[in-house]
Design a protein around this motif. Structure first.
Motif, PDB file in Angstrom:
ATOM      1  N   SER A   1     -12.552  15.690   1.963  1.00  0.00           N
ATOM      2  CA  SER A   1     -12.673  14.804   3.134  1.00  0.00           C
ATOM      3  C   SER A   1     -12.044  13.439   2.844  1.00  0.00           C
ATOM      4  CB  SER A   1     -14.132  14.653   3.553  1.00  0.00           C
ATOM      5  OG  SER A   1     -14.884  14.030   2.539  1.00  0.00           O
ATOM      6  N   GLU A   2     -12.215  12.941   1.610  1.00  0.00           N
ATOM      7  CA  GLU A   2     -11.609  11.661   1.246  1.00  0.00           C
ATOM      8  C   GLU A   2     -10.085  11.761   1.290  1.00  0.00           C
ATOM      9  OE1 GLU A   2     -14.061  13.091  -0.413  1.00  0.00           O
ATOM     10  OE2 GLU A   2     -15.589  11.625  -0.966  1.00  0.00           O
ATOM     11  N   ARG A   3      -9.563  12.852   0.767  1.00  0.00           N
ATOM     12  CA  ARG A   3      -8.102  13.038   0.751  1.00  0.00           C
ATOM     13  C   ARG A   3      -7.553  13.156   2.163  1.00  0.00           C
ATOM     14  NH1 ARG A   3      -8.013  17.863  -2.866  1.00  0.00           N
ATOM     15  NH2 ARG A   3      -6.190  18.371  -1.640  1.00  0.00           N
ATOM     16  N   GLU A   4      -8.291  13.848   3.032  1.00  0.00           N
ATOM     17  CA  GLU A   4      -7.840  13.988   4.418  1.00  0.00           C
ATOM     18  C   GLU A   4      -7.770  12.619   5.100  1.00  0.00           C
ATOM     19  OE1 GLU A   4      -9.321  16.101   8.566  1.00  0.00           O
ATOM     20  OE2 GLU A   4     -10.168  16.759   6.676  1.00  0.00           O
ATOM     21  N   PHE A   5      -8.827  11.813   4.922  1.00  0.00           N
ATOM     22  CA  PHE A   5      -8.847  10.481   5.528  1.00  0.00           C
ATOM     23  C   PHE A   5      -7.752   9.589   4.953  1.00  0.00           C
ATOM     24  CE2 PHE A   5     -10.398   6.085   4.889  1.00  0.00           C
ATOM     25  CZ  PHE A   5     -10.269   5.645   6.205  1.00  0.00           C
ATOM     26  N   LEU A   6      -7.627   9.566   3.644  1.00  0.00           N
ATOM     27  CA  LEU A   6      -6.636   8.687   3.006  1.00  0.00           C
ATOM     28  C   LEU A   6      -5.199   9.118   3.343  1.00  0.00           C
ATOM     29  CD1 LEU A   6      -8.444   8.199  -0.399  1.00  0.00           C
ATOM     30  CD2 LEU A   6      -8.133   6.477   1.401  1.00  0.00           C
ATOM     31  N   THR A   7      -4.989  10.401   3.485  1.00  0.00           N
ATOM     32  CA  THR A   7      -3.669  10.884   3.898  1.00  0.00           C
ATOM     33  C   THR A   7      -3.382  10.455   5.337  1.00  0.00           C
ATOM     34  OG1 THR A   7      -3.844  12.750   2.386  1.00  0.00           O
ATOM     35  CG2 THR A   7      -2.238  12.945   4.170  1.00  0.00           C
ATOM     36  N   ALA A   8      -4.402  10.514   6.192  1.00  0.00           N
ATOM     37  CA  ALA A   8      -4.226  10.076   7.584  1.00  0.00           C
ATOM     38  C   ALA A   8      -3.928   8.579   7.649  1.00  0.00           C
ATOM     39  CB  ALA A   8      -5.468  10.413   8.401  1.00  0.00           C
ATOM     40  N   ILE A   9      -4.597   7.804   6.835  1.00  0.00           N
ATOM     41  CA  ILE A   9      -4.331   6.348   6.784  1.00  0.00           C
ATOM     42  C   ILE A   9      -2.936   6.108   6.224  1.00  0.00           C
ATOM     43  CG2 ILE A   9      -4.913   4.241   5.471  1.00  0.00           C
ATOM     44  CD1 ILE A   9      -6.845   4.514   7.668  1.00  0.00           C
ATOM     45  N   GLY A  10      -2.602   6.874   5.198  1.00  0.00           N
ATOM     46  CA  GLY A  10      -1.298   6.717   4.562  1.00  0.00           C
ATOM     47  C   GLY A  10      -1.096   5.300   4.069  1.00  0.00           C
ATOM     48  N   LYS A  11       0.084   4.794   4.261  1.00  0.00           N
ATOM     49  CA  LYS A  11       0.394   3.444   3.787  1.00  0.00           C
ATOM     50  C   LYS A  11       0.395   2.449   4.959  1.00  0.00           C
ATOM     51  CE  LYS A  11       2.648   5.417  -0.138  1.00  0.00           C
ATOM     52  NZ  LYS A  11       1.583   6.211  -0.579  1.00  0.00           N
ATOM     53  N   SER A  12      -0.254   2.860   6.060  1.00  0.00           N
ATOM     54  CA  SER A  12      -0.234   2.040   7.276  1.00  0.00           C
ATOM     55  C   SER A  12      -1.177   0.848   7.245  1.00  0.00           C
ATOM     56  CB  SER A  12      -0.583   2.909   8.490  1.00  0.00           C
ATOM     57  OG  SER A  12       0.332   3.958   8.606  1.00  0.00           O
ATOM     58  N   LEU A  13      -2.191   0.883   6.396  1.00  0.00           N
ATOM     59  CA  LEU A  13      -3.089  -0.277   6.280  1.00  0.00           C
ATOM     60  C   LEU A  13      -2.459  -1.233   5.289  1.00  0.00           C
ATOM     61  CD1 LEU A  13      -5.801  -1.665   6.929  1.00  0.00           C
ATOM     62  CD2 LEU A  13      -6.748  -0.453   4.950  1.00  0.00           C
ATOM     63  N   THR A  14      -1.812  -2.247   5.811  1.00  0.00           N
ATOM     64  CA  THR A  14      -1.047  -3.144   4.946  1.00  0.00           C
ATOM     65  C   THR A  14      -1.918  -4.264   4.383  1.00  0.00           C
ATOM     66  OG1 THR A  14      -0.421  -4.614   6.744  1.00  0.00           O
ATOM     67  CG2 THR A  14       1.025  -2.704   6.311  1.00  0.00           C
ATOM     68  N   GLU A  15      -1.417  -4.845   3.309  1.00  0.00           N
ATOM     69  CA  GLU A  15      -2.101  -6.010   2.718  1.00  0.00           C
ATOM     70  C   GLU A  15      -2.124  -7.169   3.721  1.00  0.00           C
ATOM     71  OE1 GLU A  15      -3.755  -6.037  -0.003  1.00  0.00           O
ATOM     72  OE2 GLU A  15      -3.010  -4.271  -1.028  1.00  0.00           O
ATOM     73  N   ALA A  16      -1.072  -7.298   4.524  1.00  0.00           N
ATOM     74  CA  ALA A  16      -1.018  -8.380   5.511  1.00  0.00           C
ATOM     75  C   ALA A  16      -2.131  -8.238   6.546  1.00  0.00           C
ATOM     76  CB  ALA A  16       0.350  -8.388   6.201  1.00  0.00           C
ATOM     77  N   MET A  17      -2.404  -7.010   6.979  1.00  0.00           N
ATOM     78  CA  MET A  17      -3.491  -6.793   7.941  1.00  0.00           C
ATOM     79  C   MET A  17      -4.828  -7.217   7.344  1.00  0.00           C
ATOM     80  SD  MET A  17      -2.245  -3.032   9.291  1.00  0.00           S
ATOM     81  CE  MET A  17      -3.569  -2.709  10.429  1.00  0.00           C
ATOM     82  N   VAL A  18      -5.065  -6.863   6.095  1.00  0.00           N
ATOM     83  CA  VAL A  18      -6.328  -7.199   5.432  1.00  0.00           C
ATOM     84  C   VAL A  18      -6.412  -8.707   5.202  1.00  0.00           C
ATOM     85  CG1 VAL A  18      -7.701  -6.843   3.323  1.00  0.00           C
ATOM     86  CG2 VAL A  18      -6.493  -4.910   4.372  1.00  0.00           C
ATOM     87  N   THR A  19      -5.313  -9.298   4.778  1.00  0.00           N
ATOM     88  CA  THR A  19      -5.298 -10.744   4.508  1.00  0.00           C
ATOM     89  C   THR A  19      -5.543 -11.542   5.787  1.00  0.00           C
ATOM     90  OG1 THR A  19      -3.773 -10.392   2.674  1.00  0.00           O
ATOM     91  CG2 THR A  19      -3.898 -12.621   3.572  1.00  0.00           C
ATOM     92  N   THR A  20      -4.970 -11.090   6.889  1.00  0.00           N
ATOM     93  CA  THR A  20      -5.167 -11.793   8.165  1.00  0.00           C
ATOM     94  C   THR A  20      -6.653 -11.882   8.507  1.00  0.00           C
ATOM     95  OG1 THR A  20      -3.023 -11.049   8.969  1.00  0.00           O
ATOM     96  CG2 THR A  20      -4.621 -11.741  10.634  1.00  0.00           C
ATOM     97  N   VAL A  21      -7.373 -10.792   8.294  1.00  0.00           N
ATOM     98  CA  VAL A  21      -8.808 -10.789   8.591  1.00  0.00           C
ATOM     99  C   VAL A  21      -9.576 -11.575   7.531  1.00  0.00           C
ATOM    100  CG1 VAL A  21     -10.860  -9.327   8.786  1.00  0.00           C
ATOM    101  CG2 VAL A  21      -8.717  -8.626   9.865  1.00  0.00           C
ATOM    102  N   SER A  22      -9.289 -11.322   6.273  1.00  0.00           N
ATOM    103  CA  SER A  22     -10.080 -11.957   5.215  1.00  0.00           C
ATOM    104  C   SER A  22      -9.847 -13.468   5.146  1.00  0.00           C
ATOM    105  CB  SER A  22      -9.810 -11.308   3.857  1.00  0.00           C
ATOM    106  OG  SER A  22      -8.465 -11.461   3.483  1.00  0.00           O
ATOM    107  N   ASP A  23      -8.685 -13.935   5.593  1.00  0.00           N
ATOM    108  CA  ASP A  23      -8.447 -15.387   5.621  1.00  0.00           C
ATOM    109  C   ASP A  23      -9.365 -16.099   6.616  1.00  0.00           C
ATOM    110  OD1 ASP A  23      -6.558 -15.293   3.645  1.00  0.00           O
ATOM    111  OD2 ASP A  23      -4.836 -15.489   4.988  1.00  0.00           O
TER     112      ASP A  23
END
Length: 153
Positions: free
Chosen positions: A126-148
């Protein structure tokens, strides 16, 4: 009262530990996050924690997948799991991951271990299925925008 009734005996039994609190399980999740859902097999700690947070429930996974599809992270905050920090230290000690100036990166040994995990269909399916679906689409910039924005009121 007989002599036999005056004695108490304790028998040590193994304690059950939730799988997600087991270091090896968490290390395997970290390796899969870096292998399947991270550019260059690297990630910052907040991004690792976000993906770890999402792996805990189906509803969180769906929510994060929706954000990735919309290319905008609308999750304002997520939990930081201390077990993840412990597992990262163990993984680094075993030379499965290395620290970088911005976070963590898979080593060659870690990549081999991650490939071994993926060889069996039942391993963390199940973890592999989810992580494969996410792929590389969750970028560091998206996370940084929120965490800032953390700490702003």
């Amino acid at each position: 009262m007989s002599e036999q009734l005056k004695k108490l005996r304790f028998v040590r039994r193994p304690l059950p530990i939730f799988p997600e609190h087991r270091p090896l399980y968490k290390i395997a999740q970290i390796l899969l996050i870096l292998q399947l859902a991270s550019w260059g097999a690297k990630s910052t700690l907040p991004r690792l924690q976000l993906l770890n947070w999402a792996l805990k429930t189906d509803s969180r996974q769906k929510r994060l997948l929706d954000c990735v599809r919309q290319k905008k992270l609308t999750i304002a905050a997520w939990g930081f799991d201390p077990v993840m920090a412990i597992a990262l230290r163990f993984a680094e000690a075993e030379k499965l991951v290395a620290t970088t100036s911005t976070g963590y990166q898979l080593t060659e040994t870690g990549k081999k271990f991650a490939r071994e995990i993926c060889k069996e269909d039942d391993n963390l399916a199940s973890e592999r299925e989810f992580l494969t679906a996410i792929g590389k689409s969750l970028t560091e910039a998206m996370v940084t925008t929120v965490s800032d924005k953390w700490g702003e009121v």
